[in-house]
Motif scaffolding. Structure first.
Motif, PDB file in Angstrom:
ATOM      1  N   GLU A 164       0.872  -1.364  -0.365  1.00 12.11           N
ATOM      2  CA  GLU A 164      -0.364   0.126   0.179  1.00 12.11           C
ATOM      3  C   GLU A 164       1.111   1.425  -0.138  1.00 12.11           C
ATOM      4  O   GLU A 164       0.397   2.210  -0.424  1.00 12.11           O
ATOM      5  CB  GLU A 164      -0.790  -0.086   1.085  1.00 12.11           C
ATOM      6  N   VAL A 329      -8.105  -7.643   2.407  1.00  9.04           N
ATOM      7  CA  VAL A 329      -8.014  -7.012   1.133  1.00  9.04           C
ATOM      8  C   VAL A 329      -7.369  -5.915   1.509  1.00  9.04           C
ATOM      9  O   VAL A 329      -7.278  -5.136   1.906  1.00  9.04           O
ATOM     10  CB  VAL A 329      -9.183  -6.832   0.441  1.00  9.04           C
ATOM     11  N   PHE A 330      -6.268  -5.647  -0.145  1.00 10.67           N
ATOM     12  CA  PHE A 330      -5.898  -4.771   0.393  1.00 10.67           C
ATOM     13  C   PHE A 330      -5.434  -4.187  -1.616  1.00 10.67           C
ATOM     14  O   PHE A 330      -5.891  -4.855  -2.610  1.00 10.67           O
ATOM     15  CB  PHE A 330      -4.459  -4.458   0.651  1.00 10.67           C
ATOM     16  N   ARG A 331      -5.273  -2.836  -1.599  1.00  9.98           N
ATOM     17  CA  ARG A 331      -4.946  -2.585  -3.204  1.00  9.98           C
ATOM     18  C   ARG A 331      -3.448  -2.235  -3.106  1.00  9.98           C
ATOM     19  O   ARG A 331      -3.062  -1.169  -2.036  1.00  9.98           O
ATOM     20  CB  ARG A 331      -5.807  -1.387  -3.614  1.00  9.98           C
ATOM     21  N   GLU A 336      -6.350  -4.571  -6.673  1.00  7.18           N
ATOM     22  CA  GLU A 336      -6.969  -5.550  -5.770  1.00  7.18           C
ATOM     23  C   GLU A 336      -7.008  -7.021  -5.452  1.00  7.18           C
ATOM     24  O   GLU A 336      -7.377  -7.100  -6.537  1.00  7.18           O
ATOM     25  CB  GLU A 336      -8.636  -5.172  -5.640  1.00  7.18           C
ATOM     26  N   ALA A 399     -12.545  -7.140  -4.637  1.00  2.00           N
ATOM     27  CA  ALA A 399     -12.085  -6.635  -3.156  1.00  2.00           C
ATOM     28  C   ALA A 399     -13.905  -6.903  -2.271  1.00  2.00           C
ATOM     29  O   ALA A 399     -13.700  -7.771  -1.773  1.00  2.00           O
ATOM     30  CB  ALA A 399     -12.135  -5.455  -3.751  1.00  2.00           C
TER      31      ALA A 399
ATOM     32  N   SER B 424     -14.314  -8.726   3.875  1.00  5.54           N
ATOM     33  CA  SER B 424     -12.628  -7.950   3.685  1.00  5.54           C
ATOM     34  C   SER B 424     -12.751  -6.508   3.876  1.00  5.54           C
ATOM     35  O   SER B 424     -13.904  -5.907   4.193  1.00  5.54           O
ATOM     36  CB  SER B 424     -12.809  -8.387   2.269  1.00  5.54           C
ATOM     37  N   TYR B 425     -12.339  -5.914   4.372  1.00  7.31           N
ATOM     38  CA  TYR B 425     -12.261  -4.848   4.822  1.00  7.31           C
ATOM     39  C   TYR B 425     -10.792  -3.673   4.239  1.00  7.31           C
ATOM     40  O   TYR B 425      -9.722  -4.660   4.952  1.00  7.31           O
ATOM     41  CB  TYR B 425     -12.418  -4.411   6.553  1.00  7.31           C
ATOM     42  N   ALA B 426     -10.766  -2.702   3.817  1.00  9.77           N
ATOM     43  CA  ALA B 426      -9.719  -1.476   3.226  1.00  9.77           C
ATOM     44  C   ALA B 426     -10.542  -0.759   2.953  1.00  9.77           C
ATOM     45  O   ALA B 426     -11.256  -0.472   2.390  1.00  9.77           O
ATOM     46  CB  ALA B 426      -8.951  -2.119   2.192  1.00  9.77           C
ATOM     47  N   PRO B 428      -9.822   1.632   0.469  1.00  7.82           N
ATOM     48  CA  PRO B 428     -10.736   1.735  -0.470  1.00  7.82           C
ATOM     49  C   PRO B 428     -11.938   1.080  -1.192  1.00  7.82           C
ATOM     50  O   PRO B 428     -13.079   1.592  -2.507  1.00  7.82           O
ATOM     51  CB  PRO B 428      -9.623   1.729  -1.520  1.00  7.82           C
ATOM     52  N   PHE B 429     -12.899   0.260  -0.619  1.00 14.03           N
ATOM     53  CA  PHE B 429     -13.429  -0.826  -0.898  1.00 14.03           C
ATOM     54  C   PHE B 429     -14.768  -0.825   0.118  1.00 14.03           C
ATOM     55  O   PHE B 429     -15.215  -1.796  -0.257  1.00 14.03           O
ATOM     56  CB  PHE B 429     -13.097  -2.211  -0.726  1.00 14.03           C
TER      57      PHE B 429
END
Lengths: 447, 447
Positions: A164, A329-331, A336, A399, B424-426, B428-429
């Motif tokens: 990130e 999840v991450f971007r 994604e 995501a 899921s969590y981040a 941007p989402f």
């Protein structure tokens, strides 16, 4: 009046405090926080740092004054708890003015979180060598970027935060090298999928040095030099993102049982080995819904949820939390990256007989404009037919898609049952067969 | 050699044909298609029509030649089946050259699909009054738009197709009015959510005339005029999108049992009331996983899946399909609109004691740039605690998010169990608590 004392004022601690006061307005709720920051979105820091004009305090979800004045929580900052006395049911420490404090409790919640790990190597305490875990860390990074001409950053580590922050630094026009001793980028990730991530990083000009030990960091001509056995990387800042560890020393010192990775062991009700003491958030362990075993997967949703459950239990509601699926999840740049459940290696270690598959599908329907590839990795158990885990990478649609297999893990679905679920379809959002269904169909052939 | 005859060469028919040949290369598979189009993405038509430079045949997923030459399927187009003889186990009809044909079968699949409904009102057969169900319909619409200066379209109906085509026409610079007799836009949709859709349509300049009967269509000065009791709408084209009905006449005529909305009744193995005859796709019914009752929800994924299951059963594999959850999504302008399971009204009609909630959340985290509102409607059963359904509207994050509650419906999760799933969590989402979890948490308070 019953006393509920909470150590730590971030996600788990403040969720517990707020909910306890809602549940039982008469309960005396005291929160002791060693820093001056409360209730902030730690996960938002990489995105806030990407916007130099934005105050890091924008990430504060609720101001301390609101907790104190509107919710009636006795929220005390700058209070470092140094000792828990489970027999005497009180916590002790030192206030900012140097005076000792002592708070008796009926119920105690340890919500001390986790801290970034720094290796015991030369130079890791030099100015410009930073970590990113607390809001204070984020503040320091923003200050450093403001005050110094940072042309290049070396990031030690290749996990979520590292990737990130690689995006963040590149968006600020800063060169980035990623260095880590172990050979694999995202070692928990299936290699086709991690290859997609690697390619994206390379396309965005990120230097990758996996399998590279760091000997130390030294000053060199007004900059920093990360020295490795075969290479030296000059830079203006080092971000150490090699991992975090639970802040469990306080718990260990008073005799509470520890668990995986030295996290604090809790039962389904979030109780530690002392029935008056709870632990929640990044410092506590959890049951994994797939293995049924203890695990330590520190993530924000679990921290919030566990805080609520502690409050409910403190107020006599008797709440059990079923556990975590390890959904994350991450971007990074335009990708994604998502996972839930177990990898095949983790499944084998847990006693399953895993079958695994990787498929490539599309993010939109056949012939729909703007479609991009999406990769799905899926793991099932040959013995029971159970779905065990999934991973996904793509520039759109990974995501939220991971949540369907995540729910399936919670309900112990077989791969066959999952393959028959009625998932949404419209051309702008995916192919007729959702990529996770295609993966399940392919996986079934191997089971 | 065993003979498997299939009537209809779209999703269900060609899925069955291909899979049957893969399962049993020695099986003689004959597909009889009344049109000359096979295996196309009907759902893609609104998006293809939005691109005048694109050929509608881009939507063909696999060419007839591939089925014939590579897969060894006897695919015959222009063959209208006029009669099924279940006793004699054969189908009869007329070929393009006027000669009668007859095909004996061991197993028969009826995959005749559905057709667009046109009301029996004056003027609905005028040139320029179109429907959109088959590829031929799409071809006619594209031709019409190419050959005529279409400044305005009146769409009769306000369902998925109507709203998708409203976007398409507006993107082509064409004015659009939507007219329907019943007062509610998307009558299955909770009113807060359908209000969001309505607002988006209005913002994009779509004229809305709900609660407006159509008396007929007439020619008026080289254009068309849609006449209603209090208003007349002049336009250059009318799209009739008031609904579809199953093509079940052939099945009914040979004595097969019909079901909901005159769809062909099939069991879990897709068998009709005649054990040698299967039905699949838009012409067949299904069990609803929430009610356990028969339903008719014609959608593409089910058609493909049912085609496969028929092929497996024809080849002796004995496959049961569990049923549908009614999961659907569509886009209209910048909105994603999604649903799964039951509305509160449908739940009450099915004997549940529904509680319902609507929440507004955000598509991204607190303080994350680009966040937009997302609305979630959720229904649970007070008696059993079961989750019964969900709906979602938002400009991002609704289409795939609906799949998590959809999987929960398949596994008969309670709202409480769903509220504890690890999603899921981040930043941007989504927010830390996925909007569907917030809805579940709120719904629990009412149950």
């Amino acid at each position: 009046m019953k006393k509920f004392v909470i150590i730590g004022a971030d996600a788990a601690g403040m969720s517990a405090a707020s909910r306890a006061k809602r549940n039982a307005p008469g309960l005396e709720v005291t929160v002791l926080e060693k820093t001056t920051d409360v209730s902030y979105s730690a996960c938002g820091m990489p995105y806030n740092i990407a916007e130099p004009g934005r105050d890091i305090d924008d990430l504060v979800v609720r101001q301390a004054a609101v907790f104190r004045e509107k919710q009636g929580i006795d929220l005390l900052t700058g209070r470092l708890v140094e000792r828990i006395d489970p027999q005497g049911k009180c916590v002790r420490g030192t206030a900012p003015d140097g005076r000792e404090f002592e708070f008796p409790y009926d119920s105690l919640l340890i919500a001390t979180g986790a801290r970034a790990v720094k290796p015991a190597l030369p130079g890791f305490n030099l100015p410009g060598v930073m970590v990113l875990k607390s809001l204070a860390d984020g503040r320091l990074i923003k200050q450093f970027l403001r005050s110094n001409p940072v042309r290049k950053v070396v990031i030690a580590g290749m996990g979520y935060i590292a990737l990130e922050m690689a995006e963040t630094f590149r968006s600020l026009g800063i060169e980035v090298d990623l260095v880590k001793p172990r050979p694999r980028l995202l070692p928990w990730m299936e290699e086709t999928l991690s290859g997609v991530v690697r390619k994206t990083l390379e396309q965005h000009g990120v230097g990758l040095y996996p399998g590279t030990e760091i000997d130390g960091i030294e000053r060199a001509g007004g900059r920093l030099r990360v020295t490795c056995p075969d290479i030296a990387l000059d830079c203006d800042m080092v971000l150490v993102a090699i991992g975090i560890k639970p802040e469990s020393e306080l718990a260990a010192a008073c005799g509470l049982s520890l668990s995986v990775d030295d996290s604090i062991a809790v039962d389904l009700r979030l109780k530690t080995s002392d029935p008056s003491v709870y632990a929640a958030g990044d410092c506590a362990d959890a049951y994994h819904v797939v293995t049924g075993e203890k695990t330590w997967i520190p993530l924000a949703l679990r921290a919030n949820r566990a805080g609520w459950a502690v409050a409910d239990n403190v107020c006599g509601r008797d709440i059990e939390l079923p556990g975590v699926a390890g959904t994350a999840v991450f971007r990074t740049f335009d990708l994604e990256v998502a996972r839930t459940g177990l990898t095949a290696d983790e499944a084998a270690a847990a006693g399953f007989d895993p079958a695994q598959v990787v498929i490539e599908s599309r993010s939109r329907a056949h012939a729909h404009p703007g479609s991009s590839p999406i990769w799905v990795y899926m793991v099932g158990d040959r013995k029971t037919g159970l779905l065990l885990g999934a991973q996904m990478v793509g520039s759109e649609g990974a995501a939220h898609r991971i949540n369907a297999p995540a729910v399936a893990l919670h309900s112990r679905m077989t791969v066959s049952e999952y393959s028959q679920t009625d998932l949404s379809y419209a051309p702008p959002f995916g192919p007729t067969w959702d990529p996770t269904l295609t993966a399940a169909n392919q996986l079934l052939k191997l089971m």
